[in-house]
Design a protein around this motif. Structure first.
Motif, PDB file in Angstrom:
ATOM      1  N   ARG A  39      34.420 -15.151  25.312  1.00 57.62           N
ATOM      2  CA  ARG A  39      34.361 -16.391  26.086  1.00 57.62           C
ATOM      3  C   ARG A  39      33.315 -17.348  25.524  1.00 57.62           C
ATOM      4  NH1 ARG A  39      35.026 -13.645  32.046  1.00 57.62           N
ATOM      5  NH2 ARG A  39      34.649 -11.741  30.855  1.00 57.62           N
TER       6      ARG A  39
ATOM      7  N   GLY B 220      26.343 -19.378  33.333  1.00 50.40           N
ATOM      8  CA  GLY B 220      26.043 -20.142  32.129  1.00 50.40           C
ATOM      9  C   GLY B 220      24.595 -20.049  31.704  1.00 50.40           C
TER      10      GLY B 220
ATOM     11  N   MET C 193      33.897 -21.165  24.282  1.00 52.83           N
ATOM     12  CA  MET C 193      33.017 -22.274  24.679  1.00 52.83           C
ATOM     13  C   MET C 193      32.532 -23.046  23.453  1.00 52.83           C
ATOM     14  SD  MET C 193      29.542 -23.142  24.645  1.00 52.83           S
ATOM     15  CE  MET C 193      28.589 -21.618  24.655  1.00 52.83           C
TER      16      MET C 193
ATOM     17  N   ALA D 193      28.315 -26.965  28.276  1.00 49.68           N
ATOM     18  CA  ALA D 193      28.457 -25.550  27.918  1.00 49.68           C
ATOM     19  C   ALA D 193      28.353 -24.669  29.161  1.00 49.68           C
ATOM     20  CB  ALA D 193      27.389 -25.169  26.903  1.00 49.68           C
TER      21      ALA D 193
ATOM     22  N   LEU E 224      31.584 -25.007  31.148  1.00 54.20           N
ATOM     23  CA  LEU E 224      32.681 -24.243  30.543  1.00 54.20           C
ATOM     24  C   LEU E 224      32.513 -22.743  30.814  1.00 54.20           C
ATOM     25  CD1 LEU E 224      33.155 -26.015  27.092  1.00 54.20           C
ATOM     26  CD2 LEU E 224      34.942 -25.613  28.787  1.00 54.20           C
ATOM     27  N   LEU E 225      31.302 -22.239  30.634  1.00 55.32           N
ATOM     28  CA  LEU E 225      31.056 -20.813  30.866  1.00 55.32           C
ATOM     29  C   LEU E 225      31.263 -20.463  32.334  1.00 55.32           C
ATOM     30  CD1 LEU E 225      27.895 -20.394  28.603  1.00 55.32           C
ATOM     31  CD2 LEU E 225      30.142 -19.382  28.193  1.00 55.32           C
TER      32      LEU E 225
ATOM     33  N   VAL F 270      33.131 -27.077  23.052  1.00 52.23           N
ATOM     34  CA  VAL F 270      32.048 -27.854  23.634  1.00 52.23           C
ATOM     35  C   VAL F 270      31.880 -29.224  22.966  1.00 52.23           C
ATOM     36  CG1 VAL F 270      30.157 -26.985  22.172  1.00 52.23           C
ATOM     37  CG2 VAL F 270      29.709 -27.597  24.577  1.00 52.23           C
TER      38      VAL F 270
END
Length: 361
Positions: free
Chosen positions: A191, A173, A195, A162, A165-166, A199
């Motif tokens: 966003r 993140g 995510m 996670a 991705l962020l 995820v």
């Protein structure tokens, strides 16, 4: 949609022992195709059950970004929710099927198999991201709840993925996971929604108006993120939008909806470059112009139909159509596919093929 890994039987409910493996690697299954057939969704009203989708048919090729466009009330979001079998009362899926590679007919799933499919197989980004987030919990706690509900064994790996991705979406993140939704801007919440949809390594991702109410810079950022993640993770993506500019920038294929029907579907460049259905032509003419002859933009006459004002027979677009014929009032035009373009229009069917060639059987 396809799961991160299947058991030996390949059934939708089977999972590998690597529930915590959240990195899409070489072993990840290919992106799924989607086949919607004769899908009818009705809503219960004081006038009885009225159709929001009237026998929709749509094929989404694996690995593509397909846009679904149309005015408000055309059935876009109802179609998107149907792909998750998530139409809520007073609505229901009355008939039809939604076949997704690796998952089967979603319409026939219920209970625990359907719950497992959502999130791990099917990712959904809601139109208003704040409406899908719990205001009383931090993003991180909601992430852990998501992992536990899907049996993820390695929650630390889930948090790492996670954060990654962020971070790739330009966010801190650790800070985001420690924040409540009211501490994030609209673009940040959107966003976060992306995510959460990715995820668990969902392979089919549905985005419902992902850029609505965002400023132009944030909108451009979100669209860039969608394109990059789609390519890097090997996804099949559906994007619901009313913005033809967004569709032109991001999508490979475009389905145009009106009155609960798909009236035109094909490659985005072809649909926008040489629209065949009168409704698609009207949508493009209505786009405001910033250069050239700004008077050429013209609004579609009339109003979109509601559940109670849809024609009982014939073409759903008949009341607003500039090329209406007598047959349009009594006979619904069947979808006709020519060289990869599908159009449901009597006038188009009576005209020569779009590129001058003979139609293929």
């Amino acid at each position: 949609m396809t799961t991160l890994s299947h058991g030996p039987s390949g059934s939708p409910g089977s999972h590998s022992s690597e529930e915590g493996d959240l990195v899409a690697g070489p072993a990840a299954p290919p992106p799924p195709g989607v086949r919607v057939r004769d899908l009818v969704v009705v809503y219960k009203t004081p006038l009885g059950e009225l159709p929001a989708l009237g026998g929709v048919g749509l094929t989404v090729d694996p690995g593509t970004i397909t846009g679904i466009v149309g005015e408000s009330g055309s059935g876009k979001s109802t179609l998107a929710l149907s792909l998750l079998n998530a139409v809520q009362p007073p609505g229901r899926i009355a008939s039809g099927s939604v076949e997704i590679d690796g998952l089967g007919d979603v319409v026939r799933l219920d209970g625990d198999p359907l719950r497992r499919a959502r999130g791990r197989h099917l990712g959904y980004v809601f139109q208003a991201a704040q409406n899908s987030l719990n205001p009383l919990k931090t993003i991180g706690k909601q992430l852990l709840d998501l992992g536990r509900s899907h049996g993820v064994a390695d929650l630390a790996a889930l948090v790492r993925d996670a954060k990654d991705l962020l971070g790739r979406m330009g966010l801190d993140g650790a800070r985001v996971l420690d924040s409540h939704q009211h501490e994030l801007s609209g673009g940040m919440r959107q966003r976060v929604g992306i995510m959460l949809a990715l995820v668990l390594n969902a392979r089919l991702v549905i985005l419902d108006e992902p850029t609505t109410a965002l400023d132009m810079i944030t909108q451009a950022t979100i669209l860039r993120i969608i394109r990059e993640i789609h390519k890097e993770r090997g996804l099949t993506t559906l994007m619901i939008t009313h913005d033809m500019g967004v569709a032109a920038e991001v999508t490979d294929h475009l389905a145009v909806m009106y009155g609960g029907q798909v009236v035109e579907h094909g490659r985005t460049t072809e649909v926008l470059g040489s629209p065949a259905h009168p409704y698609t032509q009207g949508l493009i003419r209505a786009i405001p112009r910033l250069s050239g002859d700004i008077t050429k933009a013209s609004a579609l006459p009339g109003r979109p139909p509601t559940l109670g004002t849809l024609p009982k027979q014939g073409c759903v677009f008949q009341e607003r159509c500039p090329v209406r014929m007598d047959v349009c009032a009594t006979v619904a035009p069947p979808p006709v596919t020519t060289h990869g373009r599908t159009v449901a229009c009597h006038a188009t069917a009576a005209a020569p093929p779009l590129d001058g060639r003979k139609e293929q059987p």
